[in-house]
Scaffold this active site. Structure first.
Site, PDB file in Angstrom:
ATOM      1  N   SER A  64      10.609   1.497 -48.300  1.00  7.32           N
ATOM      2  CA  SER A  64      11.401   0.277 -48.129  1.00  7.32           C
ATOM      3  C   SER A  64      12.128   0.171 -46.793  1.00  7.32           C
ATOM      4  O   SER A  64      12.539  -0.915 -46.402  1.00  7.32           O
ATOM      5  CB  SER A  64      12.406   0.147 -49.273  1.00  7.32           C
ATOM      6  OG  SER A  64      13.199   1.301 -49.345  1.00  7.32           O
ATOM      7  N   LYS A  86      11.380  -8.082 -57.181  1.00  2.41           N
ATOM      8  CA  LYS A  86      11.147  -8.281 -55.744  1.00  2.41           C
ATOM      9  C   LYS A  86      10.041  -9.338 -55.594  1.00  2.41           C
ATOM     10  O   LYS A  86      10.323 -10.516 -55.660  1.00  2.41           O
ATOM     11  CB  LYS A  86      10.812  -6.949 -55.065  1.00  2.41           C
ATOM     12  CG  LYS A  86      11.935  -5.895 -55.244  1.00  2.41           C
ATOM     13  CD  LYS A  86      11.674  -4.648 -54.429  1.00  2.41           C
ATOM     14  CE  LYS A  86      12.545  -3.465 -54.844  1.00  2.41           C
ATOM     15  NZ  LYS A  86      13.967  -3.644 -54.649  1.00  2.41           N
ATOM     16  N   HIS A 104       8.039  -2.369 -53.818  1.00  3.77           N
ATOM     17  CA  HIS A 104       7.922  -3.410 -52.780  1.00  3.77           C
ATOM     18  C   HIS A 104       6.490  -3.930 -52.622  1.00  3.77           C
ATOM     19  O   HIS A 104       6.268  -4.876 -51.881  1.00  3.77           O
ATOM     20  CB  HIS A 104       8.425  -2.887 -51.432  1.00  3.77           C
ATOM     21  CG  HIS A 104       9.911  -2.762 -51.379  1.00  3.77           C
ATOM     22  ND1 HIS A 104      10.735  -3.795 -50.982  1.00  3.77           N
ATOM     23  CD2 HIS A 104      10.724  -1.735 -51.714  1.00  3.77           C
ATOM     24  CE1 HIS A 104      11.998  -3.402 -51.055  1.00  3.77           C
ATOM     25  NE2 HIS A 104      12.020  -2.150 -51.494  1.00  3.77           N
TER      26      HIS A 104
HETATM   27  C1  PLP Z   1      10.856   2.051 -53.839  1.00  3.83           C
HETATM   28  C2  PLP Z   1      11.873   1.456 -54.752  1.00  3.83           C
HETATM   29  N1  PLP Z   1      11.891   1.809 -56.040  1.00  3.83           N
HETATM   30  C3  PLP Z   1      12.759   1.288 -56.919  1.00  3.83           C
HETATM   31  C4  PLP Z   1      13.684   0.353 -56.525  1.00  3.83           C
HETATM   32  C5  PLP Z   1      14.645  -0.204 -57.521  1.00  3.83           C
HETATM   33  O1  PLP Z   1      14.185  -1.416 -58.047  1.00  3.83           O
HETATM   34  P1  PLP Z   1      15.076  -2.170 -59.127  1.00  3.83           P
HETATM   35  O2  PLP Z   1      15.974  -3.078 -58.361  1.00  3.83           O
HETATM   36  O3  PLP Z   1      14.125  -2.886 -60.033  1.00  3.83           O
HETATM   37  O4  PLP Z   1      15.861  -1.118 -59.843  1.00  3.83           O
HETATM   38  C6  PLP Z   1      13.709  -0.067 -55.190  1.00  3.83           C
HETATM   39  C7  PLP Z   1      14.687  -1.084 -54.770  1.00  3.83           C
HETATM   40  O5  PLP Z   1      15.170  -1.179 -53.711  1.00  3.83           O
HETATM   41  C8  PLP Z   1      12.789   0.497 -54.283  1.00  3.83           C
HETATM   42  O6  PLP Z   1      12.795   0.142 -52.988  1.00  3.83           O
END
Ligand code: PLP
Length: 412
Positions: free
Chosen positions: A198, A261, A232
């Site tokens: 990310s 997202k 993502h």
């Molecule tokens: C790679 C990754 N996994 C998990 C998440 C968490 O997602 P959620 O908002 O659904 O908890 C994010 C959020 O930024 C992320 O970038």
């Protein structure tokens, strides 16, 4: 009196965070959005270049209508955790849609992808309980730059130091060396990675990962299991939005995704073979003992998947990809350097200095643009960046104006 002392300790910690200029709690409050999706903050419009809503589905009228319909039919909340009060049809429909979207046997939803990673990794790595057949005789191998939710999932599993190791970021040859080195020492190995990282928008090569883990499978009595968190990627990456798997032509054993997202709604999920999902429904504490997201959100997510599956989804993905290409060309033409070659909507402009990066983000804010500045320790020292996130909601003018503002702000 002793409680007062604890509060003082907390106050000191807050001061330390403020002094290190890494505070996250001063969140901007968006009062509303304009019809063309600009954020209104204290009366002024801002174009978002920091949103994970890559296709703009959170504003989609059909998604809103589906949300309202599900909420009216099933209520504003789920009522209780699923094994206590049962589940409503909309969650089952959504899980079927997710499994089918990713061409898997089954899927289950969690309140968030963070909760999914905590639950899934804990259960797969450590086993359900001391009485269960599934024990913790596991080697876990994690990409060096994995998301916090993966790191915490491994921490929660509480394995000893010798059961945990990391492979070099994006380096599947290193992963292969590690898996070979530990052959015969553990019953099984579990490899876990982000699909899209990310901070920089880089993608893990899932095909290579699959080849490497497949080649090492027989070295472990119970094989090598792969878990990919493509938060993502799902919905917005790859030719039809299936994410990093589609982009690289590979497949993992358990795919974690978010509905919050690319799909514009909220909540997390995991999908894979039926036996994995059955085991996780029994064992993942963040699923068994925690409410799912609201039925309205489930209805919204179901509609979002439907849109991504259809002609409109193709058009939105095309627009997003055109915007990514236009941005990369224009920002480079303006003399900026991108920190890596990303093909995802996350595009990092390399600035290389924390003070300059901070100043540029502030200057862009004053010009009506929202972006995120990222500095050490999230990225290595000297790799400070402005993280730009493109969306299908942007038009050419938004991107041209943003690039122009970057140039102007740097000159002043
Ligand atoms: C790679 C990754 N996994 C998990 C998440 C968490 O997602 P959620 O908002 O659904 O908890 C994010 C959020 O930024 C992320 O970038």
């Amino acid at each position: 009196m002793s409680k007062e002392q604890f509060k003082q300790v907390l106050q000191k910690e807050i001061c330390r965070i403020d002094e290190s200029k890494t505070a996250k709690r001063h969140e901007r409050v968006i009062d509303t959005f304009t019809e063309d999706h600009k954020a209104i903050i204290e009366g002024k419009p801002y174009t978002l270049f920091n949103s994970n809503d890559y296709l703009g589905l959170r504003f989609h009228a059909d998604v809103h209508a589906a949300e309202t319909e599900a909420s009216l039919r099933y209520g504003a909340g789920p009522g209780a955790v699923r094994f206590i009060s049962g589940t409503t049809r909309v969650y089952k429909d959504l899980e079927d849609a997710i499994a089918s979207f990713h061409n898997r046997e089954d899927a289950m939803v969690f309140s968030s992808a963070f909760a999914a990673n905590l639950g899934v990794i804990h259960c797969m790595v450590k086993g359900q309980s001391k009485d269960a057949l599934v024990g913790g005789d596991t080697l876990i191998v994690s990409d060096a730059l994995n998301h916090r939710s993966i790191i915490d999932g491994i921490r929660v599993a509480g394995l000893s130091r010798e059961n945990k190791t990391i492979f070099e970021h994006l380096n599947c040859d290193d992963l292969s060396t590690i898996l070979q080195k530990h052959a015969g020492t553990f019953r099984r190995a579990i490899v876990v990675t982000d699909g899209i990282f990310s901070m920089l928008g880089e993608s893990q090569d899932i095909k290579k990962l699959q080849e490497v883990t497949h080649a090492c499978d027989d070295l472990y009595e119970e094989g090598v299991i792969t878990i990919v968190d493509d938060a993502h990627g799902v919905g917005c990456f790859g030719e039809t939005g299936r994410g990093s798997e589609e982009y690289t032509g590979g497949q993992c054993d358990l795919l974690v995704g978010t509905l919050g997202k690319g799909f514009g709604a909220d909540g997390g999920y995991v999908t894979g073979d039926k036996i994995f999902i059955e085991y996780l429904r029994e064992s993942a504490a963040t699923y068994v003992y925690s409410n799912p997201f609201s039925p309205g959100t489930a209805g919204a997510a179901l509609k979002a998947i439907d849109i991504v599956n259809g002609e409109e989804g193709r058009l939105l993905l095309n627009t997003l990809n055109e915007n990514i290409t236009l941005f990369k060309t224009s920002i480079r033409d303006a003399g900026f350097t991108l920190a890596v070659e990303s093909f995802h909507a996350i595009q990092p402009i390399l600035i290389g200095d924390p003070v300059k990066t901070h100043a540029l983000t502030d200057a862009l804010f004053n010009q009506g643009f929202l972006v995120t500045n990222i500095s050490y320790p999230v990225v290595p020292k000297g790799r400070d960046e402005i993280r730009v996130q493109l969306s299908a909601l942007h038009d050419n003018k938004d991107i041209e104006q943003f690039v122009k503002a970057c140039t102007t702000c740097v000159q002043h």
